[in-house]
Design a protein around this motif. Structure first.
Motif, PDB file in Angstrom:
ATOM      1  N   GLN A 102       0.798  -1.223   0.000  1.00 54.71           N
ATOM      2  CA  GLN A 102       0.000   0.000   0.000  1.00 54.71           C
ATOM      3  C   GLN A 102       0.833   1.278   0.000  1.00 54.71           C
ATOM      4  O   GLN A 102       0.285   2.371  -0.139  1.00 54.71           O
ATOM      5  CB  GLN A 102      -0.919   0.024   1.230  1.00 54.71           C
ATOM      6  CG  GLN A 102      -1.961  -1.072   1.213  1.00 54.71           C
ATOM      7  CD  GLN A 102      -2.807  -1.009   2.454  1.00 54.71           C
ATOM      8  OE1 GLN A 102      -3.509  -0.024   2.682  1.00 54.71           O
ATOM      9  NE2 GLN A 102      -2.733  -2.046   3.277  1.00 54.71           N
ATOM     10  N   THR A 103       2.134   1.158   0.173  1.00 55.80           N
ATOM     11  CA  THR A 103       2.984   2.353   0.264  1.00 55.80           C
ATOM     12  C   THR A 103       4.057   2.370  -0.828  1.00 55.80           C
ATOM     13  O   THR A 103       5.144   2.896  -0.603  1.00 55.80           O
ATOM     14  CB  THR A 103       3.656   2.433   1.649  1.00 55.80           C
ATOM     15  OG1 THR A 103       4.416   1.241   1.858  1.00 55.80           O
ATOM     16  CG2 THR A 103       2.634   2.614   2.750  1.00 55.80           C
ATOM     17  N   GLY A 107       7.916   3.132  -0.172  1.00 55.29           N
ATOM     18  CA  GLY A 107       8.459   4.352  -0.755  1.00 55.29           C
ATOM     19  C   GLY A 107       9.598   4.133  -1.734  1.00 55.29           C
ATOM     20  O   GLY A 107      10.187   5.093  -2.225  1.00 55.29           O
ATOM     21  N   LEU A 119       0.496  11.584   1.726  1.00 54.52           N
ATOM     22  CA  LEU A 119       1.435  10.513   2.059  1.00 54.52           C
ATOM     23  C   LEU A 119       1.295  10.049   3.513  1.00 54.52           C
ATOM     24  O   LEU A 119       1.270   8.849   3.780  1.00 54.52           O
ATOM     25  CB  LEU A 119       2.868  10.965   1.776  1.00 54.52           C
ATOM     26  CG  LEU A 119       3.935   9.894   1.879  1.00 54.52           C
ATOM     27  CD1 LEU A 119       3.654   8.770   0.891  1.00 54.52           C
ATOM     28  CD2 LEU A 119       5.308  10.483   1.613  1.00 54.52           C
ATOM     29  N   ARG A 122      -1.764   7.987   3.823  1.00 49.34           N
ATOM     30  CA  ARG A 122      -1.585   6.689   3.172  1.00 49.34           C
ATOM     31  C   ARG A 122      -0.862   5.735   4.122  1.00 49.34           C
ATOM     32  O   ARG A 122      -1.235   4.583   4.251  1.00 49.34           O
ATOM     33  CB  ARG A 122      -0.793   6.830   1.875  1.00 49.34           C
ATOM     34  CG  ARG A 122      -0.464   5.475   1.235  1.00 49.34           C
ATOM     35  CD  ARG A 122       0.124   5.585  -0.125  1.00 49.34           C
ATOM     36  NE  ARG A 122      -0.785   6.062  -1.123  1.00 49.34           N
ATOM     37  CZ  ARG A 122      -1.768   5.349  -1.673  1.00 49.34           C
ATOM     38  NH1 ARG A 122      -1.969   4.118  -1.283  1.00 49.34           N
ATOM     39  NH2 ARG A 122      -2.521   5.846  -2.602  1.00 49.34           N
ATOM     40  N   TRP A 123       0.175   6.211   4.788  1.00 42.29           N
ATOM     41  CA  TRP A 123       0.924   5.374   5.727  1.00 42.29           C
ATOM     42  C   TRP A 123       0.072   4.986   6.934  1.00 42.29           C
ATOM     43  O   TRP A 123       0.078   3.826   7.363  1.00 42.29           O
ATOM     44  CB  TRP A 123       2.200   6.081   6.176  1.00 42.29           C
ATOM     45  CG  TRP A 123       3.321   5.865   5.225  1.00 42.29           C
ATOM     46  CD1 TRP A 123       3.633   6.623   4.134  1.00 42.29           C
ATOM     47  CD2 TRP A 123       4.266   4.794   5.256  1.00 42.29           C
ATOM     48  NE1 TRP A 123       4.719   6.095   3.495  1.00 42.29           N
ATOM     49  CE2 TRP A 123       5.142   4.974   4.152  1.00 42.29           C
ATOM     50  CE3 TRP A 123       4.476   3.724   6.099  1.00 42.29           C
ATOM     51  CZ2 TRP A 123       6.186   4.113   3.889  1.00 42.29           C
ATOM     52  CZ3 TRP A 123       5.529   2.860   5.833  1.00 42.29           C
ATOM     53  CH2 TRP A 123       6.362   3.057   4.742  1.00 42.29           C
ATOM     54  N   ALA A 126      -2.426   2.480   5.728  1.00 42.38           N
ATOM     55  CA  ALA A 126      -1.764   1.206   5.423  1.00 42.38           C
ATOM     56  C   ALA A 126      -1.452   0.426   6.687  1.00 42.38           C
ATOM     57  O   ALA A 126      -1.704  -0.780   6.762  1.00 42.38           O
ATOM     58  CB  ALA A 126      -0.480   1.462   4.622  1.00 42.38           C
TER      59      ALA A 126
END
Length: 152
Positions: A102-103, A107, A119, A122-123, A126
């Motif tokens: 998912q990341t 990254g 971002l 998202r983390w 996730a």
């Protein structure tokens, strides 16, 4: 008298047939989790549900064998063969796989520019959603351990 007081150590061992049965049951149980997610998503078509369970079981079996298998082999050789070790391997493996997926590979891979603005979210998302799946994976790991291992 407990085992520590007498100096006896509980050791667990497995056989290839019990390990294979544990893999099959763990894969089928993971397929049931996929089936549950499909039901939560509103799927009601029997063909979709059965195929989702089969595909989920197949992919889970491949993942358990390819990722969890080598990690568990290291744990087994190191003598870390208890149920909580199996649950820990399942949870950590699932958490790493799902957070990485998912990341953008933690990254490492290029992400769309618009994802830079969200971002942090998202983390957080996730880790939170992967933690739920890691709990299920821990349960699968403990279930597989129970099927595969017996006291020596």
């Amino acid at each position: 008298m407990n085992n520590r007081a007498t100096g006896a150590v509980r050791r667990y061992d497995t056989t290839i047939d019990r390990a294979g049965l544990a893999l099959g049951v763990g894969s089928a149980f993971a397929g049931l989790i996929v089936l549950g997610l499909l039901l939560l998503g509103g799927k009601r078509d029997p063909l979709s549900l059965v195929s989702g369970w089969l595909i989920g079981s197949l992919i889970a079996g491949i993942a358990i064998t390819a990722v969890g298998g080598p990690l568990w082999l290291v744990m087994h050789v190191a003598g870390l063969r208890r149920a909580h070790h199996a649950a820990l391997v399942g949870a950590v493996t699932a958490l790493a796989i799902f957070v990485g997926a998912q990341t953008y590979g933690f990254g490492l891979f290029e992400m769309p520019p618009m994802d830079n603005r969200a971002l942090l979210f998202r983390w957080i998302s996730a880790v939170a959603s992967s933690a739920i799946l890691a709990l299920f994976a821990a349960g699968i790991g403990a279930l597989m351990w129970r099927i595969a291992y017996r006291r020596e």
